[in-house]
Design a protein around this motif. Sequence first.
Motif, PDB file in Angstrom:
ATOM      1  N   SER A 290      16.792  55.201  22.059  1.00  0.00           N
ATOM      2  CA  SER A 290      15.864  56.201  21.534  1.00  0.00           C
ATOM      3  C   SER A 290      15.119  56.819  22.707  1.00  0.00           C
ATOM      4  CB  SER A 290      14.896  55.580  20.533  1.00  0.00           C
ATOM      5  OG  SER A 290      14.263  54.451  21.074  1.00  0.00           O
ATOM      6  N   ILE A 291      14.948  58.140  22.618  1.00  0.00           N
ATOM      7  CA  ILE A 291      14.269  58.879  23.681  1.00  0.00           C
ATOM      8  C   ILE A 291      13.189  59.744  23.054  1.00  0.00           C
ATOM      9  CG2 ILE A 291      14.491  60.520  25.568  1.00  0.00           C
ATOM     10  CD1 ILE A 291      17.488  59.793  25.698  1.00  0.00           C
ATOM     11  N   ASP A 292      11.968  59.528  23.501  1.00  0.00           N
ATOM     12  CA  ASP A 292      10.832  60.331  23.073  1.00  0.00           C
ATOM     13  C   ASP A 292      10.623  61.409  24.136  1.00  0.00           C
ATOM     14  OD1 ASP A 292       8.269  61.383  22.632  1.00  0.00           O
ATOM     15  OD2 ASP A 292       7.442  59.460  21.986  1.00  0.00           O
ATOM     16  N   PHE A 293      10.901  62.670  23.774  1.00  0.00           N
ATOM     17  CA  PHE A 293      10.696  63.803  24.675  1.00  0.00           C
ATOM     18  C   PHE A 293       9.371  64.512  24.385  1.00  0.00           C
ATOM     19  CE2 PHE A 293      15.485  63.986  24.934  1.00  0.00           C
ATOM     20  CZ  PHE A 293      15.588  63.758  26.294  1.00  0.00           C
ATOM     21  N   TYR A 294       8.538  63.922  23.578  1.00  0.00           N
ATOM     22  CA  TYR A 294       7.273  64.425  23.067  1.00  0.00           C
ATOM     23  C   TYR A 294       7.480  65.501  22.006  1.00  0.00           C
ATOM     24  CZ  TYR A 294       2.517  65.789  22.303  1.00  0.00           C
ATOM     25  OH  TYR A 294       1.323  66.051  21.697  1.00  0.00           O
ATOM     26  N   ASN A 295       8.115  66.607  22.319  1.00  0.00           N
ATOM     27  CA  ASN A 295       8.345  67.660  21.321  1.00  0.00           C
ATOM     28  C   ASN A 295       9.345  67.221  20.261  1.00  0.00           C
ATOM     29  OD1 ASN A 295       6.736  69.834  22.482  1.00  0.00           O
ATOM     30  ND2 ASN A 295       8.175  69.665  24.165  1.00  0.00           N
ATOM     31  N   CYS A 296      10.269  66.404  20.675  1.00  0.00           N
ATOM     32  CA  CYS A 296      11.309  65.917  19.766  1.00  0.00           C
ATOM     33  C   CYS A 296      11.729  64.522  20.208  1.00  0.00           C
ATOM     34  CB  CYS A 296      12.507  66.860  19.758  1.00  0.00           C
ATOM     35  SG  CYS A 296      13.381  66.988  21.331  1.00  0.00           S
ATOM     36  N   GLY A 297      12.496  63.890  19.368  1.00  0.00           N
ATOM     37  CA  GLY A 297      13.017  62.575  19.685  1.00  0.00           C
ATOM     38  C   GLY A 297      14.517  62.545  19.452  1.00  0.00           C
ATOM     39  N   VAL A 298      15.203  61.727  20.231  1.00  0.00           N
ATOM     40  CA  VAL A 298      16.645  61.598  20.129  1.00  0.00           C
ATOM     41  C   VAL A 298      16.979  60.132  19.884  1.00  0.00           C
ATOM     42  CG1 VAL A 298      18.815  61.879  21.376  1.00  0.00           C
ATOM     43  CG2 VAL A 298      17.017  63.569  21.648  1.00  0.00           C
ATOM     44  N   LEU A 299      17.878  59.909  18.941  1.00  0.00           N
ATOM     45  CA  LEU A 299      18.349  58.563  18.616  1.00  0.00           C
ATOM     46  C   LEU A 299      19.864  58.537  18.806  1.00  0.00           C
ATOM     47  CD1 LEU A 299      16.435  58.220  15.226  1.00  0.00           C
ATOM     48  CD2 LEU A 299      15.717  57.290  17.433  1.00  0.00           C
ATOM     49  N   PHE A 300      20.355  57.475  19.412  1.00  0.00           N
ATOM     50  CA  PHE A 300      21.792  57.315  19.616  1.00  0.00           C
ATOM     51  C   PHE A 300      22.260  56.011  18.988  1.00  0.00           C
ATOM     52  CE2 PHE A 300      20.776  60.054  23.238  1.00  0.00           C
ATOM     53  CZ  PHE A 300      21.803  60.986  23.174  1.00  0.00           C
ATOM     54  N   ILE A 301      23.433  56.059  18.427  1.00  0.00           N
ATOM     55  CA  ILE A 301      24.101  54.864  17.927  1.00  0.00           C
ATOM     56  C   ILE A 301      25.182  54.534  18.947  1.00  0.00           C
ATOM     57  CG2 ILE A 301      25.550  53.931  16.091  1.00  0.00           C
ATOM     58  CD1 ILE A 301      24.061  55.890  14.201  1.00  0.00           C
ATOM     59  N   ARG A 302      24.959  53.440  19.657  1.00  0.00           N
ATOM     60  CA  ARG A 302      25.899  52.999  20.690  1.00  0.00           C
ATOM     61  C   ARG A 302      25.988  51.478  20.610  1.00  0.00           C
ATOM     62  NH1 ARG A 302      27.514  55.722  24.869  1.00  0.00           N
ATOM     63  NH2 ARG A 302      27.111  54.033  26.312  1.00  0.00           N
ATOM     64  N   LYS A 303      26.950  50.989  19.896  1.00  0.00           N
ATOM     65  CA  LYS A 303      27.070  49.550  19.653  1.00  0.00           C
ATOM     66  C   LYS A 303      27.268  48.734  20.931  1.00  0.00           C
ATOM     67  CE  LYS A 303      28.830  50.182  14.951  1.00  0.00           C
ATOM     68  NZ  LYS A 303      27.984  51.294  14.720  1.00  0.00           N
ATOM     69  N   GLU A 304      27.808  49.365  21.970  1.00  0.00           N
ATOM     70  CA  GLU A 304      28.070  48.646  23.219  1.00  0.00           C
ATOM     71  C   GLU A 304      26.837  48.549  24.117  1.00  0.00           C
ATOM     72  OE1 GLU A 304      29.045  52.996  24.036  1.00  0.00           O
ATOM     73  OE2 GLU A 304      29.231  51.616  22.364  1.00  0.00           O
ATOM     74  N   GLN A 305      25.737  49.133  23.709  1.00  0.00           N
ATOM     75  CA  GLN A 305      24.554  49.171  24.562  1.00  0.00           C
ATOM     76  C   GLN A 305      23.402  48.392  23.930  1.00  0.00           C
ATOM     77  OE1 GLN A 305      23.773  53.030  26.083  1.00  0.00           O
ATOM     78  NE2 GLN A 305      21.776  52.497  26.899  1.00  0.00           N
ATOM     79  N   GLU A 306      22.633  47.712  24.783  1.00  0.00           N
ATOM     80  CA  GLU A 306      21.444  47.013  24.305  1.00  0.00           C
ATOM     81  C   GLU A 306      20.396  48.031  23.886  1.00  0.00           C
ATOM     82  OE1 GLU A 306      19.750  43.767  26.462  1.00  0.00           O
ATOM     83  OE2 GLU A 306      21.670  43.372  27.452  1.00  0.00           O
ATOM     84  N   LYS A 307      19.538  47.610  22.978  1.00  0.00           N
ATOM     85  CA  LYS A 307      18.487  48.483  22.471  1.00  0.00           C
ATOM     86  C   LYS A 307      17.497  48.823  23.585  1.00  0.00           C
ATOM     87  CE  LYS A 307      15.669  48.962  18.350  1.00  0.00           C
ATOM     88  NZ  LYS A 307      16.504  49.972  17.712  1.00  0.00           N
ATOM     89  N   GLU A 308      17.248  50.132  23.769  1.00  0.00           N
ATOM     90  CA  GLU A 308      16.296  50.594  24.777  1.00  0.00           C
ATOM     91  C   GLU A 308      15.556  51.806  24.234  1.00  0.00           C
ATOM     92  OE1 GLU A 308      17.553  50.370  29.131  1.00  0.00           O
ATOM     93  OE2 GLU A 308      19.430  50.832  28.089  1.00  0.00           O
ATOM     94  N   HIS A 309      14.274  51.929  24.623  1.00  0.00           N
ATOM     95  CA  HIS A 309      13.477  53.080  24.232  1.00  0.00           C
ATOM     96  C   HIS A 309      12.896  53.714  25.498  1.00  0.00           C
ATOM     97  CE1 HIS A 309      11.015  55.695  21.811  1.00  0.00           C
ATOM     98  NE2 HIS A 309       9.947  55.326  22.484  1.00  0.00           N
ATOM     99  N   PHE A 310      12.949  55.041  25.566  1.00  0.00           N
ATOM    100  CA  PHE A 310      12.480  55.769  26.732  1.00  0.00           C
ATOM    101  C   PHE A 310      11.478  56.826  26.344  1.00  0.00           C
ATOM    102  CE2 PHE A 310      16.803  54.379  27.528  1.00  0.00           C
ATOM    103  CZ  PHE A 310      16.720  53.780  28.780  1.00  0.00           C
ATOM    104  N   TYR A 311      10.483  57.031  27.189  1.00  0.00           N
ATOM    105  CA  TYR A 311       9.550  58.150  27.103  1.00  0.00           C
ATOM    106  C   TYR A 311       9.866  59.033  28.300  1.00  0.00           C
ATOM    107  CZ  TYR A 311       6.865  55.237  23.900  1.00  0.00           C
ATOM    108  OH  TYR A 311       6.479  54.455  22.838  1.00  0.00           O
ATOM    109  N   LEU A 312      10.454  60.189  28.055  1.00  0.00           N
ATOM    110  CA  LEU A 312      10.928  61.023  29.149  1.00  0.00           C
ATOM    111  C   LEU A 312      10.414  62.452  29.030  1.00  0.00           C
ATOM    112  CD1 LEU A 312      14.591  59.750  29.113  1.00  0.00           C
ATOM    113  CD2 LEU A 312      12.823  59.170  30.763  1.00  0.00           C
ATOM    114  N   ARG A 313      10.055  63.007  30.169  1.00  0.00           N
ATOM    115  CA  ARG A 313       9.604  64.398  30.218  1.00  0.00           C
ATOM    116  C   ARG A 313      10.840  65.298  30.266  1.00  0.00           C
ATOM    117  NH1 ARG A 313       7.080  62.816  35.083  1.00  0.00           N
ATOM    118  NH2 ARG A 313       6.067  60.952  34.382  1.00  0.00           N
ATOM    119  N   PRO A 314      10.951  66.202  29.276  1.00  0.00           N
ATOM    120  CA  PRO A 314      12.136  67.089  29.285  1.00  0.00           C
ATOM    121  C   PRO A 314      12.034  68.163  30.348  1.00  0.00           C
ATOM    122  CG  PRO A 314      10.765  67.561  27.376  1.00  0.00           C
ATOM    123  CD  PRO A 314      10.131  66.420  28.110  1.00  0.00           C
TER     124      PRO A 314
END
Length: 160
Positions: free
Chosen positions: A136-160
């Motif tokens: 999951s990526i919080d870009f402040y204006n919007c957020g993005v969620l990805f389904i990736r079974k091969e990846q561990e759960k991670e959350h990011f706060y990123l400046r677009p």
Amino acid sequence: MKLISYLKFLLKSTNHHGVHSPFVFKYLTECVYKKPQVSQIKTQDILLKSIAFFEFKNIWLEESREVQQLIEDDFPNVHLNDENPDFVYYPSPLIAQIPFNKLHNDGMILIDKIHNSTKNYSSWLELVKSSDISVSIDFYNCGVLFIRKEQEKEHFYLRP
């Protein structure tokens, strides 16, 4: 509310230099941060760049004629409101009824206005907690969620 929310976001957020996930780093550097901008509206810019970068063909749009027109103009070969989407767009986290069972691995969900109100942000955080979401990526204006079974759960706060 918005000013305090934005200041908190700035304190938590980073750019691509603070990302240790190869998938997210590549998404940021080769897609989100890639110039030129395709729209002055940040959410639409991320949306259009993401569709092109991942070459999504089946897209589900929820209640957004403006976004539908943008996609139809830029991607005439994309199937809109397909029952088995690669990409899902919601104009608000309050109405997001994520079809997890219909999204395949590497599916993406973009949700607009995640920081517009306390209720929106709470709804966003609930979506981030879902066991179906890996990235999951919080870009402040919007957020993005990805389904990736091969990846561990991670959350990011990123400046677009």
